[in-house]
Scaffold this active site. Structure first.
Site, PDB file in Angstrom:
ATOM      1  CG  HIS A 168      -3.982   0.889   4.810  1.00  0.00           C
ATOM      2  ND1 HIS A 168      -3.440   0.086   3.832  1.00  0.00           N
ATOM      3  CD2 HIS A 168      -5.105   1.430   4.269  1.00  0.00           C
ATOM      4  CE1 HIS A 168      -4.218   0.130   2.759  1.00  0.00           C
ATOM      5  NE2 HIS A 168      -5.221   0.940   2.993  1.00  0.00           N
ATOM      6  CB  CYS A 197      -0.950  -0.001   1.195  1.00  0.00           C
ATOM      7  SG  CYS A 197      -0.129  -0.123   2.797  1.00  0.00           S
TER       8      CYS A 197
END
Length: 1009
Positions: A922, A252
């Site tokens: 994230h 990510c």
């Protein structure tokens, strides 16, 4: 004279003149690379020489038209025979001599002229008699093969041009060439400017031309790149640029950086119009042979084709890992670090400077800033000239001042992004539970503000202001899994305590416990014995910790079994019901292992839902780390109901606890139980004899749990015990072997280690404890006695202090404050001194950075991750950054606007976000589409609409701004349906180790990694 054929263009001169002219040309013409020479059949040339030597134009030796028939294999293909030898089979003559002979004698009809180039090969210059014969075909139709000859000095670009013409390929079509040397081996011909010789092309090889698909993919790599079916992808038409990137496993960070760069208009348009093809630098030793630029171009063309829901950047990930080993594998990384590598890699792959010259940097030496800055920028461009420099590079002024001789050194250095610090608060907010000395008072949760670099005693001082309890009568402890993970000293740093730790502060009955004083501080654990245990033994086999541990200051003369029993009974009075006198107290045999009572005990035990312990193991087994059984079910219960009974105020009330995990790092040393009620320690001379023990630590990551509060009423949930939480059953070091008990009390008392295991039995009746280490004792309960007399709901209750009701406002700073902090004078650290040319030694000089010139696209990196010698933390401060009109005119030393230059104002175009902590998290991104002006939220393969009021969050990590005078107006209208997902999540993965995210939009359906 023999008749001249129509092939001749002019009337030939006399034979002697012909001989002299041709001999002069041949003798005086040297081989020069690139010149053309021609092959002439030797017998014809010898006959011509004989003819001109006779001087008789009517001689029978007249050669006739130039005839090279003997040099060809056949007269259909005019393919040159193999292994012809110069001066035996043919003669080589310069182009000038050939054209003279051709004009005088002509050439046999339909025969081609055998022109050959002079090539400069390694160590020799020669006429290339046999060119390289290559088969040419298209990837889309490999049955249609054409044969062409190319010189070894021809470039691959020459082959490309021939193929475009041969196969009628449009000039606008983007192509790439492959060299096929065998049935299974294919290799990319990346550099079209290298020669046929340098690219190792040889006769018999095949060159395949491949044309890029409309969706941005290449036909040869489509099966690896696309995860969707071909039909589905070919039918999809979406907004170009609105395309997800599949998470390949903790990638990510890469996806976030790529989406931000993809929505940087100058760079993306540069790749979309194929300008990079002319600037690929294959020889730069600092570059990646053009491979990073090509891989990035492939990703951009796929994203902006409008043909994909989501793209799998596997090839790009492989290339990045190949050239930067730190990005190999599938570990989580920093998006800013990848961004830094990628911009540098693209710059070197696209650097227009092929040979970098050495340039010696000069100091200012009092020269005007303007002059020094122009010189620095000029020198920078002499070595670095690429689209990255054009778009992202700016210049700042660095001023160093020696603290000793006050030498001032001024340099101007280029930058690609600004890493600005965040103002760091000198205070931190902590949430702790205060356990009063009053046994009927419930623990109270407080929120306190303490110095970030303070000591544990500072926490006690702050808490004493709201509790009216002297700070030296407090002990601070970290409670985990029903035991003390650590009991802190007063002089320990607060940085040792993490925000996720459950901290309890216990009130003692007096001040600091002296080493030889009248009191000893006991750490008390609660344990439940299994129904099958041999109660007469002193083993902890199968025992399970439950409830909350206690810290009590006990008079030394009361450290006997009977005295402690009544002290503990009084201390637990809030949630332990004392036996009614009418209730019969049985006397038991310790050796009774069968019978009805045992069966009844087993039945009682089974009815307790949380009463099952993991009893695999043997005596002497080490205590292992514990885990939570049900997601937070065994936590805390809060009511304000009153305690039971009146007891003397000589104990301490029991704390509430949030079960959390941490990494195993604590051993069972004898110092862990020392109290922290003052700066002096509370080591005691009279301590429990525990023996050797292994301590278990916390699980790797503590789960952050909310505290449920229920005022003035109990909660009828499952009681909290450690039986359902224990990953390994604690085991003792041996059995006590006591054979008989005089009466059956509510509980028994055992000496234990800091983990609540490995205890040794007590003496008979009223005998005193034998203390030899930090005193930890355990209150052991039989399952049926615990069920009858111990109120688990009441034990879990606590109350919240008024400070908990005050909403915790998050700190907000302006982006301008961060920029001002970036330009603040600072002193260099000891690890990075400056060498003073006057003092001739390294100095801790003062350093100041000032902005001189700013690029078209300004990247601002917010330094959220703080690393010092003593601590590591992520700053969750909200940085309020403007979406429009970010004005830098007040921060630039070089003033603009006076000479007609536009003011330096920027608009936001993309943000890279990071959610989570230091070790996990994230990455996502917000970006504004250059074509329709709409903001989108990119979360790996998910892409959704976003509103402008959602962009400023505490997760913002890297900001992308574009200068207003360079912004092109959107060419398409903005979408009207702002709450409709724009991309079908076709290629959706999820990966682990990612914290939860703040929602991106009220209408956005997000998945977290």
């Amino acid at each position: 004279m023999a008749a001249i054929t129509p092939a001749s263009a002019t009337e030939p001169p006399g034979l002697e003149t012909q001989r002299r002219e041709i001999e002069t040309i041949v003798q005086n013409h040297e081989l020069r690379a690139g010149d053309s020479w021609y092959l002439v059949e030797r017998r014809w040339f010898e006959q011509w020489k004989e003819y001109v030597k006779t001087g008789d134009q009517n001689s029978s030796s007249f050669p006739g038209q130039i005839d090279n028939t003997e040099l060809f294999e056949d007269l259909d293909s005019y393919h040159l025979k193999e292994r012809l030898v110069e001066n035996e089979d043919f003669m080589l003559i310069p182009a000038e001599a050939w054209h003279q002979l051709l004009a005088w004698y002509g050439l046999v009809d339909d025969q081609p002229a055998l022109e050959r180039k002079v090539v400069d090969l390694p160590s020799t210059v020669k006429v290339e008699v046999y060119p390289v014969e290559i088969f040419l075909c298209l990837h889309s139709n490999m049955d249609n093969v054409v044969t062409e000859q190319f010189s070894r000095v021809d470039t691959i670009q020459t082959i490309e041009k021939v193929m475009r013409k041969q196969f009628d390929v449009a000039e606008s079509a983007e192509t790439r060439l492959w060299m096929k040397s065998s049935d299974t081996s294919c290799e990319r011909l990346r550099n079209i400017y290298v020669s046929v010789l340098d690219s190792c092309l040889s006769t018999g090889m095949t060159v395949i031309m491949e044309m890029r698909n409309a969706d941005g993919t290449w036909p040869s790599s489509r099966p690896q790149i696309m995860r969707n079916s071909v039909e589905e992808q070919d039918s999809y038409r979406g907004q170009p640029g609105v395309c997800g990137l599949t998470n390949l496993g903790n990638t990510c960070f890469m996806n976030s950086a790529l989406q931000c760069l993809s929505n940087t208009p100058p760079l993306t348009e540069y790749f979309l119009r194929n300008a990079y093809l002319e600037e690929l630098n294959f020889t730069n030793p600092l570059g990646m042979k053009g491979e990073i630029a090509e891989a990035y171009a492939d990703v951009i063309k796929q994203i902006w084709s409008g043909r994909h829901y989501s793209v799998v950047p596997r090839v790009f990930k492989t290339k990045v890992g190949h050239f930067a080993s730190q990005f190999l594998g599938y570990q989580q990384h920093d998006s800013q670090e990848l961004l830094s590598f990628l911009l540098d890699g693209l710059h070197e792959d696209l650097n227009r400077v092929k040979n970098k010259e050495y340039i010696e940097l000069r100091d200012a030496h009092g020269r005007p800033d303007q002059e020094v800055a122009e010189e620095a920028w000029r020198n920078h461009r002499r070595r670095n000239d690429s689209v990255i420099v054009d778009t992202f590079h700016g210049l700042f002024k660095s001023t160093l001042v020696c603290p000793e001789c006050h030498k001032v050194s001024v340099t101007f250095d280029p930058f690609c992004y600004l890493s600005v610090p965040l103002p760091v608060s000198k205070e931190r907010v902590m949430e702790v539970f205060f356990v009063s000395l009053d046994p009927v008072a419930k623990p109270v949760q407080h929120r306190v503000v303490v110095p970030k670099g303070g000591k544990v005693f500072d926490l006690c001082i702050t808490l004493s202001q709201t509790t009216d309890v002297p700070a030296n009568q407090m002990v601070v402890a970290d409670v985990f899994n029903h035991r003390f993970y650590k009991i802190y000293h007063a002089d320990e740093s607060l940085s040792c305590i993490l925000d996720r730790d459950d901290i309890f502060v216990y009130e003692l009955s007096s001040g600091a416990v002296e080493e030889d004083g009248e009191e000893v501080v006991l750490a008390v654990y609660l344990r439940e014995r299994p129904h099958y245990r041999d109660y007469g033994s002193g083993s902890s086999y199968g025992t399970t910790l439950f409830g909350h541990p206690l810290l009590m200051a006990v008079p030394r003369e009361q450290c006997t079994r009977d005295a402690l029993y009544y002290l503990f009974l009084q201390r637990l009075a809030r949630y332990v019901r004392a036996p009614d006198p009418s209730e019969e107290v049985e006397e038991e045999e310790a050796d009774d292992e069968g019978g009805d009572e045992e069966d009844e005990e087993e039945e009682l035990y089974k009815t307790q839902t949380n009463g099952v312990s993991n009893d695999t193991g043997d005596d002497g087994e080490k205590a292992g780390p514990s885990k939570r059984a049900d997601d937070g079910e065994a936590t805390e219960i809060l009511t304000s109901s009153a305690g039971q009974g009146d007891v003397q105020n000589n104990g301490q009330s029991e704390p509430s606890e949030e079960d959390v995990g941490s990494e195993p790092e604590r051993g069972s040393s004898s110092e862990e139980g020392q109290s922290a009620c003052s700066s002096s320690g509370t080591d005691t001379t009279t301590q429990l004899d525990l023996g050797n023990a292994e301590a278990s630590g916390k699980v790797e990551d503590k789960d952050e749990e909310a505290v449920d509060q229920e005022e003035d009423e109990g909660r009828s949930g499952e009681p909290t015990t450690a039986a359902g939480l224990s990953g390994k059953r604690p085991a003792g070091s041996g059995r006590n072997g006591q054979g008989r008990r005089r009466r059956r009390p509510l509980f028994t008392i055992q000496a234990v280690n800091s983990n609540g295991t490995t205890e040794r039995g007590l003496g008979e009746g009223g005998s005193a404890f034998s203390f030899s280490s930090q005193p930890y004792v355990a209150i052991d309960w039989d399952p049926d006695m615990k069920k009858k007399y111990y109120d688990e709901n009441e034990a879990e209750k606590y109350v919240k202090h008024a400070s908990m009701e005050v909403p915790h406002t998050q700190t907000t700073v302006q982006l301008q404050e961060c920029i001002e902090l970036f330009t603040t004078v600072e002193t260099l650290e000891e690890e990075n001194p400056w060498y003073c040319p006057v003092c001739k030694k390294h100095q801790l000089a003062t350093k100041k950075l000032d902005l001189w010139s700013l690029p078209e696209v300004l990247i601002i990196h917010l330094k959220r991750f703080s690393y010092t010698k003593y601590s590591r933390e992520k700053l969750d401060t909200i940085v309020d950054f403007p979406l429009r009109e970010l004005d830098f005119s007040g921060y630039l030393l070089r003033k603009t606007g006076a000479n007609g230059e536009p003011p330096i104002r920027y608009d936001l175009m993309a943000v890279s976000n990071h959610y989570g902590g230091l070790r996990d998290g994230h990455y996502t991104s917000y970006a504004r589409n250059k074509d329709n002006g709409q903001w989108y939220y990119f979360d790996d393969s998910k892409v959704t609409y976003a509103r402008e009021d959602q962009i400023v969050t505490n997760a913002a990590y890297v900001l992308f701004y574009q200068r207003q005078d360079k912004i092109r107006k959107p060419t398409l209208p903005a979408p009207t349906d702002g709450c409709a997902a724009s991309v079908k999540p076709a290629n959706d993965f999820t990966s682990s180790n990612h914290d939860g995210l703040a929602s991106a939009a009220s209408c956005v359906n997000m998945e977290t990694d």
